[in-house]
Scaffold this active site. Structure first.
Site, PDB file in Angstrom:
ATOM      1  N   THR A   5       5.108  27.520  40.470  1.00 16.61           N
ATOM      2  CA  THR A   5       4.175  25.934  41.639  1.00 16.61           C
ATOM      3  C   THR A   5       3.400  25.594  40.372  1.00 16.61           C
ATOM      4  O   THR A   5       3.022  24.058  40.589  1.00 16.61           O
ATOM      5  CB  THR A   5       3.725  26.020  42.879  1.00 16.61           C
ATOM      6  OG1 THR A   5       3.142  27.181  42.670  1.00 16.61           O
ATOM      7  CG2 THR A   5       5.383  26.136  43.292  1.00 16.61           C
ATOM      8  N   HIS A  18     -12.864  13.107  32.392  1.00 11.54           N
ATOM      9  CA  HIS A  18     -13.064  13.527  33.653  1.00 11.54           C
ATOM     10  C   HIS A  18     -13.948  14.814  34.272  1.00 11.54           C
ATOM     11  O   HIS A  18     -14.840  15.078  34.797  1.00 11.54           O
ATOM     12  CB  HIS A  18     -12.921  12.748  34.854  1.00 11.54           C
ATOM     13  CG  HIS A  18     -13.240  10.636  34.962  1.00 11.54           C
ATOM     14  ND1 HIS A  18     -13.285   9.900  35.684  1.00 11.54           N
ATOM     15  CD2 HIS A  18     -13.184  10.304  33.073  1.00 11.54           C
ATOM     16  CE1 HIS A  18     -13.069   9.183  35.541  1.00 11.54           C
ATOM     17  NE2 HIS A  18     -13.202   9.427  33.731  1.00 11.54           N
ATOM     18  N   ASP A  59       3.702  34.116  34.415  1.00 12.68           N
ATOM     19  CA  ASP A  59       4.139  34.674  35.345  1.00 12.68           C
ATOM     20  C   ASP A  59       5.571  34.696  34.983  1.00 12.68           C
ATOM     21  O   ASP A  59       5.995  33.874  33.888  1.00 12.68           O
ATOM     22  CB  ASP A  59       3.581  34.653  37.017  1.00 12.68           C
ATOM     23  CG  ASP A  59       4.647  33.765  37.762  1.00 12.68           C
ATOM     24  OD1 ASP A  59       5.380  33.602  37.042  1.00 12.68           O
ATOM     25  OD2 ASP A  59       4.733  33.412  38.840  1.00 12.68           O
ATOM     26  N   CYS A  79       3.182  29.197  36.588  1.00 10.63           N
ATOM     27  CA  CYS A  79       3.738  29.582  37.579  1.00 10.63           C
ATOM     28  C   CYS A  79       5.113  28.723  37.891  1.00 10.63           C
ATOM     29  O   CYS A  79       5.160  27.729  37.226  1.00 10.63           O
ATOM     30  CB  CYS A  79       3.017  30.583  38.412  1.00 10.63           C
ATOM     31  SG  CYS A  79       2.142  29.652  39.301  1.00 10.63           S
ATOM     32  N   HIS A 117     -20.244  11.512  33.629  1.00  8.70           N
ATOM     33  CA  HIS A 117     -19.396  12.700  34.006  1.00  8.70           C
ATOM     34  C   HIS A 117     -20.115  13.952  33.717  1.00  8.70           C
ATOM     35  O   HIS A 117     -19.407  15.502  34.371  1.00  8.70           O
ATOM     36  CB  HIS A 117     -17.716  13.023  33.778  1.00  8.70           C
ATOM     37  CG  HIS A 117     -17.237  11.430  33.693  1.00  8.70           C
ATOM     38  ND1 HIS A 117     -16.612  10.993  35.395  1.00  8.70           N
ATOM     39  CD2 HIS A 117     -16.985  10.160  33.361  1.00  8.70           C
ATOM     40  CE1 HIS A 117     -15.949   9.623  35.581  1.00  8.70           C
ATOM     41  NE2 HIS A 117     -16.315   9.359  33.602  1.00  8.70           N
TER      42      HIS A 117
HETATM   43  C1  RB5 Z   1       7.209  33.401  42.414  1.00  6.09           C
HETATM   44  O1  RB5 Z   1       8.271  33.238  43.014  1.00  6.09           O
HETATM   45  C2  RB5 Z   1       5.910  32.290  42.687  1.00  6.09           C
HETATM   46  O2  RB5 Z   1       5.768  32.723  44.051  1.00  6.09           O
HETATM   47  C3  RB5 Z   1       5.568  31.295  41.822  1.00  6.09           C
HETATM   48  O3  RB5 Z   1       5.732  31.873  40.520  1.00  6.09           O
HETATM   49  C4  RB5 Z   1       4.412  30.677  41.601  1.00  6.09           C
HETATM   50  O4  RB5 Z   1       5.106  29.427  42.463  1.00  6.09           O
HETATM   51  C5  RB5 Z   1       3.366  31.012  42.946  1.00  6.09           C
HETATM   52  O5  RB5 Z   1       2.416  30.048  43.107  1.00  6.09           O
END
Ligand code: RB5
Length: 146
Positions: free
Chosen positions: A71, A102, A12, A69, A137
């Site tokens: 996180t 695995h 993203d 993204c 596995h």
């Molecule tokens: C975008 O602000 C953020 O929510 C996205 O990049 C991600 O971290 C979502 O899991």
């Protein structure tokens, strides 16, 4: 796994620069990055980008996928909704290696707001540089598919 395989890449807006750095990094190693964007810094929705990359892997068009993204979590959740996808989020190299060894993970997710560029590239190298061990596995991975 040997290089020259096709690697789907998407993210993203939170991870565009890191995704492009990863694409260049793996290309220099002989992998074939299939970077489906986005390139615009405008806010966008990670589920559609995770799905798009996952469909490239699930269809066999790409061998593996790397998605990002903020996180790494949201886009991983979206990718794992596509049948046949096994995607893990990694913030360390041990996990990146083990999801191949695995879990035979066919996609890796990274959080661009979690790890720095150097660690992200090491995570990618650990992931792409590890083969599935099979054996016991394989039984477990088959159970995930069932
Ligand atoms: C975008 O602000 C953020 O929510 C996205 O990049 C991600 O971290 C979502 O899991």
């Amino acid at each position: 796994m040997t290089a020259n395989k096709r690697i789907a890449l998407s993210s993203d807006h939170a991870a565009i620069a890191l995704r492009q750095t990863i694409a260049e990094h793996i290309k220099a190693q002989g992998w074939e990055p299939v970077d489906i964007g986005p390139t615009s810094p405008e806010s966008t929705h990670y589920p559609k980008h995770g799905q798009a990359a996952a469909e490239l892997v699930a269809s066999g068009d790409c061998d593996l996928g790397i998605i990002l993204c903020g996180t790494g979590q949201g886009i991983m959740m979206a990718a794992n909704k596509v049948k046949g996808i096994r995607c893990g989020v990694c913030s360390d190299t041990f996990s990146a290696s083990m999801i191949r060894a695995h879990n035979n993970a066919n996609m890796l997710s990274i959080g661009a707001r979690v790890v720095g560029e150097g660690l992200a590239l090491d995570i990618v190298d650990a992931y792409l540089g590890t083969e599935f061990e099979g054996g016991r596995h394989a039984t477990r991975v088959d159970m995930i598919g069932e």
